[in-house]
Design a protein around this motif. Sequence first.
Motif, PDB file in Angstrom:
ATOM      1  N   TYR A 195     -59.690  28.219  37.669  1.00  0.00           N
ATOM      2  CA  TYR A 195     -59.490  28.827  36.360  1.00  0.00           C
ATOM      3  C   TYR A 195     -58.048  29.290  36.191  1.00  0.00           C
ATOM      4  O   TYR A 195     -57.457  29.859  37.108  1.00  0.00           O
ATOM      5  CB  TYR A 195     -60.463  29.994  36.156  1.00  0.00           C
ATOM      6  N   VAL A 196     -57.497  29.020  35.009  1.00  0.00           N
ATOM      7  CA  VAL A 196     -56.101  29.329  34.751  1.00  0.00           C
ATOM      8  C   VAL A 196     -55.961  30.197  33.509  1.00  0.00           C
ATOM      9  O   VAL A 196     -56.819  30.180  32.614  1.00  0.00           O
ATOM     10  CB  VAL A 196     -55.239  28.050  34.583  1.00  0.00           C
ATOM     11  N   VAL A 197     -54.875  30.966  33.473  1.00  0.00           N
ATOM     12  CA  VAL A 197     -54.482  31.743  32.297  1.00  0.00           C
ATOM     13  C   VAL A 197     -53.021  31.416  32.009  1.00  0.00           C
ATOM     14  O   VAL A 197     -52.277  30.987  32.898  1.00  0.00           O
ATOM     15  CB  VAL A 197     -54.646  33.263  32.516  1.00  0.00           C
ATOM     16  N   SER A 198     -52.608  31.613  30.768  1.00  0.00           N
ATOM     17  CA  SER A 198     -51.211  31.421  30.387  1.00  0.00           C
ATOM     18  C   SER A 198     -50.579  32.780  30.150  1.00  0.00           C
ATOM     19  O   SER A 198     -51.111  33.602  29.389  1.00  0.00           O
ATOM     20  CB  SER A 198     -51.114  30.560  29.128  1.00  0.00           C
ATOM     21  N   VAL A 199     -49.457  33.030  30.815  1.00  0.00           N
ATOM     22  CA  VAL A 199     -48.758  34.315  30.700  1.00  0.00           C
ATOM     23  C   VAL A 199     -47.302  34.066  30.352  1.00  0.00           C
ATOM     24  O   VAL A 199     -46.761  32.977  30.582  1.00  0.00           O
ATOM     25  CB  VAL A 199     -48.844  35.121  32.015  1.00  0.00           C
ATOM     26  N   GLY A 200     -46.659  35.087  29.802  1.00  0.00           N
ATOM     27  CA  GLY A 200     -45.237  35.013  29.512  1.00  0.00           C
ATOM     28  C   GLY A 200     -44.452  35.823  30.516  1.00  0.00           C
ATOM     29  O   GLY A 200     -44.849  36.918  30.898  1.00  0.00           O
ATOM     30  N   LEU A 201     -43.316  35.286  30.952  1.00  0.00           N
ATOM     31  CA  LEU A 201     -42.436  35.992  31.872  1.00  0.00           C
ATOM     32  C   LEU A 201     -41.014  35.951  31.328  1.00  0.00           C
ATOM     33  O   LEU A 201     -40.549  34.922  30.820  1.00  0.00           O
ATOM     34  CB  LEU A 201     -42.476  35.374  33.267  1.00  0.00           C
ATOM     35  N   GLY A 202     -40.305  37.081  31.468  1.00  0.00           N
ATOM     36  CA  GLY A 202     -38.910  37.146  31.080  1.00  0.00           C
ATOM     37  C   GLY A 202     -38.704  37.541  29.628  1.00  0.00           C
ATOM     38  O   GLY A 202     -39.645  37.708  28.862  1.00  0.00           O
ATOM     39  N   ASP A 246     -44.445  22.468  33.820  1.00  0.00           N
ATOM     40  CA  ASP A 246     -43.516  23.319  33.075  1.00  0.00           C
ATOM     41  C   ASP A 246     -42.170  23.394  33.792  1.00  0.00           C
ATOM     42  O   ASP A 246     -42.100  23.229  35.015  1.00  0.00           O
ATOM     43  CB  ASP A 246     -44.086  24.738  32.937  1.00  0.00           C
ATOM     44  N   PRO A 247     -41.101  23.702  33.052  1.00  0.00           N
ATOM     45  CA  PRO A 247     -39.822  23.989  33.722  1.00  0.00           C
ATOM     46  C   PRO A 247     -39.982  25.206  34.634  1.00  0.00           C
ATOM     47  O   PRO A 247     -40.767  26.111  34.350  1.00  0.00           O
ATOM     48  CB  PRO A 247     -38.877  24.293  32.549  1.00  0.00           C
ATOM     49  N   LEU A 248     -39.267  25.225  35.731  1.00  0.00           N
ATOM     50  CA  LEU A 248     -39.308  26.372  36.636  1.00  0.00           C
ATOM     51  C   LEU A 248     -38.773  27.614  35.924  1.00  0.00           C
ATOM     52  O   LEU A 248     -37.926  27.533  35.032  1.00  0.00           O
ATOM     53  CB  LEU A 248     -38.465  26.101  37.885  1.00  0.00           C
ATOM     54  N   PHE A 249     -39.281  28.789  36.338  1.00  0.00           N
ATOM     55  CA  PHE A 249     -38.755  30.047  35.802  1.00  0.00           C
ATOM     56  C   PHE A 249     -37.285  30.171  36.191  1.00  0.00           C
ATOM     57  O   PHE A 249     -36.929  30.022  37.367  1.00  0.00           O
ATOM     58  CB  PHE A 249     -39.558  31.224  36.349  1.00  0.00           C
ATOM     59  N   ASP A 250     -36.442  30.455  35.204  1.00  0.00           N
ATOM     60  CA  ASP A 250     -35.004  30.546  35.444  1.00  0.00           C
ATOM     61  C   ASP A 250     -34.556  31.990  35.224  1.00  0.00           C
ATOM     62  O   ASP A 250     -34.437  32.451  34.083  1.00  0.00           O
ATOM     63  CB  ASP A 250     -34.266  29.616  34.490  1.00  0.00           C
ATOM     64  N   PRO A 251     -34.301  32.754  36.293  1.00  0.00           N
ATOM     65  CA  PRO A 251     -33.892  34.157  36.153  1.00  0.00           C
ATOM     66  C   PRO A 251     -32.646  34.344  35.302  1.00  0.00           C
ATOM     67  O   PRO A 251     -32.488  35.369  34.633  1.00  0.00           O
ATOM     68  CB  PRO A 251     -33.648  34.602  37.599  1.00  0.00           C
ATOM     69  N   SER A 252     -31.776  33.352  35.304  1.00  0.00           N
ATOM     70  CA  SER A 252     -30.513  33.501  34.564  1.00  0.00           C
ATOM     71  C   SER A 252     -30.725  33.514  33.059  1.00  0.00           C
ATOM     72  O   SER A 252     -29.827  33.930  32.309  1.00  0.00           O
ATOM     73  CB  SER A 252     -29.543  32.374  34.930  1.00  0.00           C
ATOM     74  N   LEU A 253     -31.892  33.091  32.585  1.00  0.00           N
ATOM     75  CA  LEU A 253     -32.178  33.051  31.155  1.00  0.00           C
ATOM     76  C   LEU A 253     -32.913  34.285  30.660  1.00  0.00           C
ATOM     77  O   LEU A 253     -33.222  34.390  29.472  1.00  0.00           O
ATOM     78  CB  LEU A 253     -32.993  31.794  30.822  1.00  0.00           C
ATOM     79  N   TYR A 296     -34.534  40.505  33.830  1.00  0.00           N
ATOM     80  CA  TYR A 296     -34.786  40.160  35.235  1.00  0.00           C
ATOM     81  C   TYR A 296     -33.993  41.063  36.177  1.00  0.00           C
ATOM     82  O   TYR A 296     -32.852  41.424  35.895  1.00  0.00           O
ATOM     83  CB  TYR A 296     -34.395  38.701  35.472  1.00  0.00           C
ATOM     84  N   ALA A 297     -34.617  41.428  37.304  1.00  0.00           N
ATOM     85  CA  ALA A 297     -33.919  42.181  38.356  1.00  0.00           C
ATOM     86  C   ALA A 297     -34.541  41.851  39.703  1.00  0.00           C
ATOM     87  O   ALA A 297     -35.772  41.716  39.814  1.00  0.00           O
ATOM     88  CB  ALA A 297     -33.981  43.680  38.097  1.00  0.00           C
ATOM     89  N   LEU A 318     -38.615  38.734  46.013  1.00  0.00           N
ATOM     90  CA  LEU A 318     -39.464  39.637  45.244  1.00  0.00           C
ATOM     91  C   LEU A 318     -38.618  40.161  44.086  1.00  0.00           C
ATOM     92  O   LEU A 318     -37.502  40.653  44.293  1.00  0.00           O
ATOM     93  CB  LEU A 318     -39.948  40.789  46.117  1.00  0.00           C
ATOM     94  N   VAL A 319     -39.144  40.034  42.858  1.00  0.00           N
ATOM     95  CA  VAL A 319     -38.349  40.371  41.673  1.00  0.00           C
ATOM     96  C   VAL A 319     -39.203  41.176  40.702  1.00  0.00           C
ATOM     97  O   VAL A 319     -40.413  41.347  40.897  1.00  0.00           O
ATOM     98  CB  VAL A 319     -37.823  39.092  40.973  1.00  0.00           C
ATOM     99  N   ARG A 320     -38.557  41.652  39.634  1.00  0.00           N
ATOM    100  CA  ARG A 320     -39.286  42.314  38.558  1.00  0.00           C
ATOM    101  C   ARG A 320     -38.754  41.815  37.227  1.00  0.00           C
ATOM    102  O   ARG A 320     -37.561  41.534  37.072  1.00  0.00           O
ATOM    103  CB  ARG A 320     -39.208  43.836  38.676  1.00  0.00           C
ATOM    104  N   ASP A 321     -39.686  41.676  36.267  1.00  0.00           N
ATOM    105  CA  ASP A 321     -39.317  41.244  34.933  1.00  0.00           C
ATOM    106  C   ASP A 321     -40.461  41.596  33.989  1.00  0.00           C
ATOM    107  O   ASP A 321     -41.530  42.048  34.435  1.00  0.00           O
ATOM    108  CB  ASP A 321     -39.027  39.741  34.903  1.00  0.00           C
ATOM    109  N   THR A 322     -40.268  41.375  32.714  1.00  0.00           N
ATOM    110  CA  THR A 322     -41.285  41.712  31.720  1.00  0.00           C
ATOM    111  C   THR A 322     -42.389  40.661  31.716  1.00  0.00           C
ATOM    112  O   THR A 322     -42.111  39.454  31.632  1.00  0.00           O
ATOM    113  CB  THR A 322     -40.667  41.813  30.323  1.00  0.00           C
TER     114      THR A 322
END
Length: 485
Positions: free
Chosen positions: A149-156, A188-195, A199-200, A239-243
């Motif tokens: 089972y999958v869910v879709s979430v937003g990051l960054g 999907d494209p990989l999560f890009d911290p620079s965008l 991000y921290a 290990l990072v943190r973001d919205t």
Amino acid sequence: MASSSSLLVRGRAFALVVAVALVAAPRRINGGAAGPAARTNDPNWHVFSVSSLLPSSACTASKAASNSSALGVVHRHGPCSPVQARRRGGGGAVTHAEILERDQARVDSIHRKVAGAGGAPSVVDPARASEQGVSLPAQRGISLGTGNYVVSVGLGTPAKQYAVIFDTGSDLSWVQCKPCADCYEQQDPLFDPSLSSTYAAVACGAPECQELDASGCSSDSRCRYEVQYGDQSQTDGNLVRDTLTLSASDTLPGFVFGCGDQNAGLFGQVDGLFGLGREKVSLPSQGAPSYGPGFTYCLPSSSSGRGYLSLGGAPPANAQFTALADGATPSFYYIDLVGIKVGGRAIRIPATAFAAAGGTVIDSGTVITRLPPRAYAPLRAAFARSMAQYKKAPALSILDTCYDFTGHRTAQIPTVELAFAGGATVSLDFTGVLYVSKVSQACLAFAPNADDSSIAILGNTQQKTFAVAYDVANQRIGFGAKGCS
């Protein structure tokens, strides 16, 4: 010539013989008063259309939780899946046999983790690896795909959407990130911290890093993590943190997760995993200050349906609760399964069967419920006695009790109820009793463990259609019927 009284006696005797014969005759399944219609109102039987056993080829809507933090839950291999939607035209569909083989690999992993409790990893015979569905270390990158089972979430910030497995057996959430030294293929494209403007990186001295028992520090003092799963799949990274964005109006700032840059195996085309376990780094634990402790999910009755996952909130009003039990591993959720009924009658299971196995783990990622052999054998026997009118079908992988419904418009199966400590009794939906590969192969959706000492596991097939409430504040789990409808 026989007297009239003699004829009357013979007539009554003949009528009695006919009546007895009618009572003893087997009930017909299609048509007639003795067919399924006769049991439509019997609470101990499920009567259903055979055509309803198979999922639709189109995604169907269903109820969503009112909680604003609710995420839509879909089956990874169904028409609602964002992964499947992006894969149309490329790659073959996974088979039921493959799903069940991978399920056995997950079960083996859970059993090793519970039994080992930090011991040395088990050794796998290479000659048996492929038939066991186990990935050897030398085969890094081969997907076992044990999450359904999958869910879709937003990051960054701005948020980018990612399709992730949710797993009650894991704590750390993670996605694959740029730059990546070794990543498996995803859609999907990989999560890009620079965008992302929010991000921290998490520093080595941060409490989150210490609580994770992280693997070390990078040269610039960033916290590094490493998670190795039971099948030798793994994720390593920062290990990072973001919205975290749950909905258009609902965000969780400063969400701590893994930004994987060396990942292999297990998850296939999905973008990562979100952990719903019991440790501080898990999604529900991090969300507790905002939403309250705990979470609820409902898994749809069919792979073509939709369910939901919501953080916090009040448990469903119709839920029956059982207490969380102590277990050998801190991440898993343990409950006490104490009995089973088939067709309204309790089957004879030794009183020590579940306790001797170490209890029961409820797991969102295991497909088929596993029982100690001493519990499975009487369940199988009772179910088979009630299904004698149907033609038997060949076994399907780990499922050994299968039936052929070909030619039947409707069918009927006995109810299966699970009894838990504290008096909670959960009557499974008929889709939680059968695992159906096709109309000619509908199988009892339970399987035995290899021995009576291995822990029982309540799988996601049996959880379908229930609002399963993890009421962490009160240390209990509840089951609310018709949770997705």
